[in-house]
Design a protein around this motif. Structure first.
Motif, PDB file in Angstrom:
ATOM      1  N   GLN A 104      -7.029 -14.830  -3.409  1.00 49.75           N
ATOM      2  CA  GLN A 104      -6.927 -13.813  -2.367  1.00 49.75           C
ATOM      3  C   GLN A 104      -6.311 -14.416  -1.110  1.00 49.75           C
ATOM      4  N   VAL A 105      -5.602 -13.596  -0.364  1.00 52.54           N
ATOM      5  CA  VAL A 105      -5.017 -14.035   0.898  1.00 52.54           C
ATOM      6  C   VAL A 105      -5.503 -13.110   2.006  1.00 52.54           C
ATOM      7  N   ASP A 106      -5.446 -13.600   3.230  1.00 51.68           N
ATOM      8  CA  ASP A 106      -5.842 -12.779   4.366  1.00 51.68           C
ATOM      9  C   ASP A 106      -4.813 -11.671   4.586  1.00 51.68           C
ATOM     10  N   LEU A 107      -5.297 -10.461   4.770  1.00 46.34           N
ATOM     11  CA  LEU A 107      -4.435  -9.320   5.052  1.00 46.34           C
ATOM     12  C   LEU A 107      -4.888  -8.702   6.373  1.00 46.34           C
ATOM     13  N   GLU A 125      -3.588   5.012  11.440  1.00 44.40           N
ATOM     14  CA  GLU A 125      -3.138   5.201  10.069  1.00 44.40           C
ATOM     15  C   GLU A 125      -4.217   4.713   9.113  1.00 44.40           C
ATOM     16  N   ARG A 126      -4.171   5.232   7.887  1.00 40.45           N
ATOM     17  CA  ARG A 126      -5.157   4.856   6.873  1.00 40.45           C
ATOM     18  C   ARG A 126      -4.439   4.219   5.696  1.00 40.45           C
ATOM     19  N   ALA A 127      -4.928   3.065   5.263  1.00 36.04           N
ATOM     20  CA  ALA A 127      -4.328   2.341   4.148  1.00 36.04           C
ATOM     21  C   ALA A 127      -5.388   2.027   3.105  1.00 36.04           C
ATOM     22  N   VAL A 128      -5.126   2.437   1.874  1.00 35.77           N
ATOM     23  CA  VAL A 128      -5.983   2.104   0.749  1.00 35.77           C
ATOM     24  C   VAL A 128      -5.223   1.098  -0.110  1.00 35.77           C
ATOM     25  N   VAL A 129      -5.804  -0.078  -0.304  1.00 34.49           N
ATOM     26  CA  VAL A 129      -5.118  -1.176  -0.982  1.00 34.49           C
ATOM     27  C   VAL A 129      -5.951  -1.656  -2.161  1.00 34.49           C
ATOM     28  N   ARG A 130      -5.314  -1.757  -3.312  1.00 31.04           N
ATOM     29  CA  ARG A 130      -5.939  -2.309  -4.496  1.00 31.04           C
ATOM     30  C   ARG A 130      -5.011  -3.397  -5.053  1.00 31.04           C
ATOM     31  N   VAL A 131      -5.542  -4.614  -5.141  1.00 31.17           N
ATOM     32  CA  VAL A 131      -4.738  -5.752  -5.589  1.00 31.17           C
ATOM     33  C   VAL A 131      -5.480  -6.499  -6.687  1.00 31.17           C
ATOM     34  N   VAL A 132      -4.779  -6.815  -7.779  1.00 33.22           N
ATOM     35  CA  VAL A 132      -5.363  -7.601  -8.854  1.00 33.22           C
ATOM     36  C   VAL A 132      -4.865  -9.034  -8.743  1.00 33.22           C
ATOM     37  N   CYS A 133      -5.777  -9.995  -8.953  1.00 32.86           N
ATOM     38  CA  CYS A 133      -5.411 -11.410  -8.898  1.00 32.86           C
ATOM     39  C   CYS A 133      -6.341 -12.186  -9.817  1.00 32.86           C
ATOM     40  N   ASP A 134      -6.153 -13.499  -9.899  1.00 34.84           N
ATOM     41  CA  ASP A 134      -6.899 -14.313 -10.855  1.00 34.84           C
ATOM     42  C   ASP A 134      -8.321 -14.656 -10.414  1.00 34.84           C
ATOM     43  N   ASP A 175      -6.649   1.647   9.554  1.00 29.34           N
ATOM     44  CA  ASP A 175      -7.981   1.734   8.946  1.00 29.34           C
ATOM     45  C   ASP A 175      -7.827   1.308   7.488  1.00 29.34           C
ATOM     46  N   LEU A 176      -8.370   0.153   7.129  1.00 29.46           N
ATOM     47  CA  LEU A 176      -8.088  -0.469   5.839  1.00 29.46           C
ATOM     48  C   LEU A 176      -9.252  -0.353   4.868  1.00 29.46           C
ATOM     49  N   ASP A 177      -8.939   0.177   3.675  1.00 34.74           N
ATOM     50  CA  ASP A 177      -9.860   0.190   2.534  1.00 34.74           C
ATOM     51  C   ASP A 177      -9.255  -0.748   1.498  1.00 34.74           C
ATOM     52  N   LEU A 178      -9.786  -1.956   1.409  1.00 33.74           N
ATOM     53  CA  LEU A 178      -9.209  -3.006   0.561  1.00 33.74           C
ATOM     54  C   LEU A 178     -10.181  -3.408  -0.534  1.00 33.74           C
ATOM     55  N   GLU A 179      -9.680  -3.477  -1.770  1.00 32.53           N
ATOM     56  CA  GLU A 179     -10.492  -3.981  -2.876  1.00 32.53           C
ATOM     57  C   GLU A 179      -9.650  -4.947  -3.710  1.00 32.53           C
ATOM     58  N   TRP A 180     -10.194  -6.143  -3.927  1.00 31.84           N
ATOM     59  CA  TRP A 180      -9.567  -7.134  -4.801  1.00 31.84           C
ATOM     60  C   TRP A 180     -10.152  -6.994  -6.201  1.00 31.84           C
ATOM     61  N   ALA A 201       3.351  -8.591  -5.566  1.00 36.83           N
ATOM     62  CA  ALA A 201       3.552  -7.554  -4.554  1.00 36.83           C
ATOM     63  C   ALA A 201       2.888  -7.894  -3.225  1.00 36.83           C
ATOM     64  N   LEU A 202       2.099  -8.968  -3.182  1.00 35.26           N
ATOM     65  CA  LEU A 202       1.351  -9.281  -1.970  1.00 35.26           C
ATOM     66  C   LEU A 202       2.227  -9.483  -0.731  1.00 35.26           C
ATOM     67  N   PRO A 203       3.386 -10.183  -0.819  1.00 36.32           N
ATOM     68  CA  PRO A 203       4.200 -10.325   0.391  1.00 36.32           C
ATOM     69  C   PRO A 203       4.601  -8.987   0.994  1.00 36.32           C
ATOM     70  N   ALA A 204       5.015  -8.036   0.152  1.00 43.96           N
ATOM     71  CA  ALA A 204       5.413  -6.726   0.658  1.00 43.96           C
ATOM     72  C   ALA A 204       4.213  -5.937   1.158  1.00 43.96           C
ATOM     73  N   ILE A 205       3.087  -6.027   0.449  1.00 43.05           N
ATOM     74  CA  ILE A 205       1.887  -5.327   0.895  1.00 43.05           C
ATOM     75  C   ILE A 205       1.433  -5.871   2.247  1.00 43.05           C
TER      76      ILE A 205
END
Length: 268
Positions: free
Chosen positions: A166-169, A152-161, A174-179, A137-141
């Motif tokens: 991880q890639v730069d986003l 705008e406010r974006a809360v992002v949760r992404v699971v990876c290995d 206003d970004l709340d990002l957790e890998w 889903a990372l390309p679309a995210i």
């Protein structure tokens, strides 16, 4: 529709970026969507037809063993001026026809596809945005975050290995990002759900973009609908793949799986 590889880049150990140009891309029309996808057709090496082909015509005229393998991939970006299409492929060593193609693609190679199509684009009218998924889903995210505006406010949760995956986003929101990093055991199946369950939604209702592994997405969707008070109008959900299944096996049951997932909302 087809394009030719102009360059490739190994973004992470599990993701290869392929840039396409030329071919038919001069007439490509991109939908106004950040989850735009193309249906790619991979020609068997021993096929009797040319590298540039019409998938529908092949299915009508060629023996079944020569039919192309079909896969769906999200468009990472499209440059209307240079007519370049960027597609990020999740790869697993030499496993699967798409992984093999992306890992060995060279400038000049042809990629045949149908589309693009797409439905989702973040709207500033949403109280806030919830984007949840895995590498698929990372390309679309990433594209969705880039489309958001200041305020705008974006809360992002992404699971990876792991950290190397991880890639730069980037975003003006206003970004709340957790890998979330997989452990390689049974705990992996609940990492995303647990992260969403732990969120404090605060005020307002988010619009949710929830895409990735089928059973994980189904569980998160059920949680959002039954415990968070969201409705189907508040969600874009799609199971891209399923754990323990090959791509071909998943394609055979995906329609029935999605129908069963949708039916859950009717009774909940």
């Amino acid at each position: 529709m087809h394009g030719r590889v102009t360059s490739t880049e190994q973004l992470t150990p599990g993701m290869v970026r392929v840039v396409l140009g030329g071919g038919d891309l001069e007439r490509l029309e991109m939908p106004h969507a950040t989850d735009a996808y193309v249906n790619v057709a991979f020609r068997p090496a021993a096929a009797s037809y040319d590298q540039v082909f019409d998938p529908k015509a092949v299915r009508e005229t060629a023996p079944q063993e020569e039919w192309p393998a079909r896969r769906r991939y999200t468009v990472r970006s499209w440059d209307a001026e240079t007519r370049e299409l960027v597609v990020d492929f999740v790869v697993h060593a030499d496993e699967g026809v798409a992984s093999r193609w992306a890992l060995t693609a060279q400038p000049g190679d042809v990629l045949v596809f149908e589309g693009p199509s797409g439905d989702y684009r973040p709207t500033p009218a949403a109280d806030w945005h919830l984007l949840v998924g895995d590498e698929s889903a990372l390309p679309a995210i990433a594209a969705s975050l880039e489309a958001m505006t200041s305020g705008e406010r974006a809360v992002v949760r992404v699971v990876c290995d792991g950290p190397a995956h991880q890639v730069d986003l980037s975003t003006r929101a206003d970004l709340d990002l957790e890998w979330l990093h997989r452990h390689g055991d049974e705990r992996d199946a609940s990492l995303l759900l647990a992260a969403v369950e732990a969120l404090d939604f605060g005020e307002g209702t988010p619009f949710g973009f929830v895409h990735g592994e089928a059973d994980e997405i189904r569980a998160i969707r059920r949680h959002l609908l039954t415990e968070r008070g969201m409705t189907r109008r508040d969600l874009s959900c799609s199971p891209y793949w399923r754990r323990t299944m090959t791509d071909e096996a998943w394609r055979r049951i995906k329609r029935e799986y999605v129908a069963a997932m949708e039916a859950e909302a009717v009774t909940s």
